[in-house]
Design an enzyme around this catalytic site. Structure first.
Site, PDB file in Angstrom:
ATOM      1  CB  CYS A  73     -18.546 -14.763  28.003  1.00 55.41           C
ATOM      2  SG  CYS A  73     -18.370 -12.965  28.123  1.00 55.41           S
ATOM      3  CB  CYS A 222     -12.313 -10.120  27.560  1.00 56.62           C
ATOM      4  SG  CYS A 222     -12.324 -11.900  27.258  1.00 56.62           S
TER       5      CYS A 222
END
Length: 284
Positions: A73, A222
Site C-alpha cells: 500500500c 490509493c
C-alpha cells in the site's frame, strides 16, 4: 495495544509497532476487523503492523478492514516512513521496508527536522497478464473489453505488487463507483480479486481518479493505484511519464522513470496516538 492513527491523503490506518511480534496476536484478520470498524472500533481503512526484519530496516504487514492481507500500500508505506523518522526509531533519509511485494525504499523529504513528504521507489510495474494475475491469453492487457453485468468496459491491468484494473472514462461524475467497483473487484477474470480505478484524463501530465480498493471499498486515496494509473496512461498513449494524480483526498506526483521504476511523492500525516483494549484475550 498502543497504536498511532495515520493517513495518507485521507486513506487512514491504525499503525502498531509490534517489534519481534512475540506476545502479539496471530489473528491479525480478526483484530483488523475490530479496530478498523468506524462505529465500534477506532476506525480506519486498514491495520498496519511493523515487525523486525532480517532483510530490511523494518517489515510492514497490511491488513484491510475486511481482514484480508494486502501485498503493498503506497499510502501506508509513506505513513510508516514518517512514523519511523519522526519518532526517532529509524533516523535515515532512506528506509528499507520489507513487504509482500518485495523491499520498498521510501525517501524522506524533511523540513526543520520533521517529514514534509515522502518519495517512494515503488519498483517496476508488472504488465503481463499472468503477473496481474488475470485470466486469459498471454500478453499485456491494454484497453481490453471486460463484460460486467451486461455492460462492457475497456480495461487496462497493471500490478504494483497488487492487482489493479484501470478504466479510462470521459467524466468521473458519470460513474457509480459503489455499484461497479465491487462487481469488478470480484470478477472471475481476477483470481485474486482486484483494485479498481476509474480515471479521467485532464491533460498529458494530469489525471483525476477514484478508487475501489480490494478489501476496503471506496477510499480517499490509493498510492499503488495512482502508480498503476500512471502506467496505464502511458500504455494507452493518454499521458506522459510524469503525471499529477488527483484523488478525493489530495494529489500525488507519479513518475515512471526511464529506468522502468515508479516513483511516488506525497504527504503523510500522524493524527493521534492511544491505547486500545482488545476485549477478546485471544487477540491480545
Amino acid at each position: 495495544m498502543y497504536f498511532t492513527k495515520v493517513h495518507g491523503l485521507g486513506n487512514d490506518f491504525i499503525l502498531v509497532n509490534a517489534g519481534t511480534g512475540q506476545g502479539f496476536t496471530d489473528d491479525c484478520s480478526t483484530l483488523a476487523k475490530e479496530v478498523c470498524d468506524r462505529k465500534f472500533g477506532i476506525g480506519a481503512d486498514g491495520l498496519v503492523l511493523l515487525y523486525d526484519s532480517g532483510v530490511a530496516d523494518v517489515r510492514m504487514k497490511i491488513v484491510n478492514s475486511d481482514g484480508s492481507e494486502a501485498e503493498m500500500c503506497g499510502n501506508a508505506i509513506r505513513c510508516v516512513a514518517k512514523y519511523l523518522y519522526d519518532h526517532g526509531i529509524i533516523k535515515k533519509d532512506e528506509i528499507k521496508v520489507e513487504t509482500l511485494a518485495g523491499i520498498i525504499v521510501p525517501q524522506i523529504i524533511q523540513q526543520e527536522g520533521s517529514v514534509k513528504a515522502v518519495r517512494v521507489d515503488m519498483g517496476e510495474p508488472r504488465v503481463e497478464r499472468a503477473e496481474i494475475p488475470m485470466i486469459g491469453p498471454p500478453g499485456q492487457v491494454i484497453g481490453e473489453e471486460l463484460a460486467v453485468n451486461g455492460k462492457v468496459y475497456l480495461v487496462t491491468a497493471v500490478s504494483m505488487g497488487n492487482p489493479h484494473c484501470i478504466i479510462f472514462v470521459p467524466d468521473l461524475e458519470d460513474i457509480s463507483l459503489t455499484q461497479v467497483g465491487p462487481q469488478i473487484e470480484v470478477h472471475p477474470a481476477f483470481p485474486k480479486k482486484t483494485n479498481v480505478e476509474f480515471v479521467q484524463v485532464l491533460g498529458p501530465n494530469e489525471v483525476r481518479m477514484v478508487v475501489w480498493e480490494r478489501g476496503a471499498g471506496p477510499t480517499m486515496a490509493c498510492g499503488t493505484g495512482a502508480c498503476a494509473v500512471a502506467v496505464a496512461g502511458v500504455l494507452n498513449g493518454f499521458t506522459e511519464r510524469m503525471v499529477t494524480v488527483h484523488l478525493p483526498g489530495g494529489s500525488l506526483m507519479i513518475e515512471w522513470a526511464e529506468n522502468g521504476r515508479i516513483y511516488m511523492t506525497g504527504p503523510a500525516t500522524e493524527v493521534f496516538s492511544g491505547e486500545y483494549t482488545v476485549y477478546n484475550p485471544s487477540r491480545r
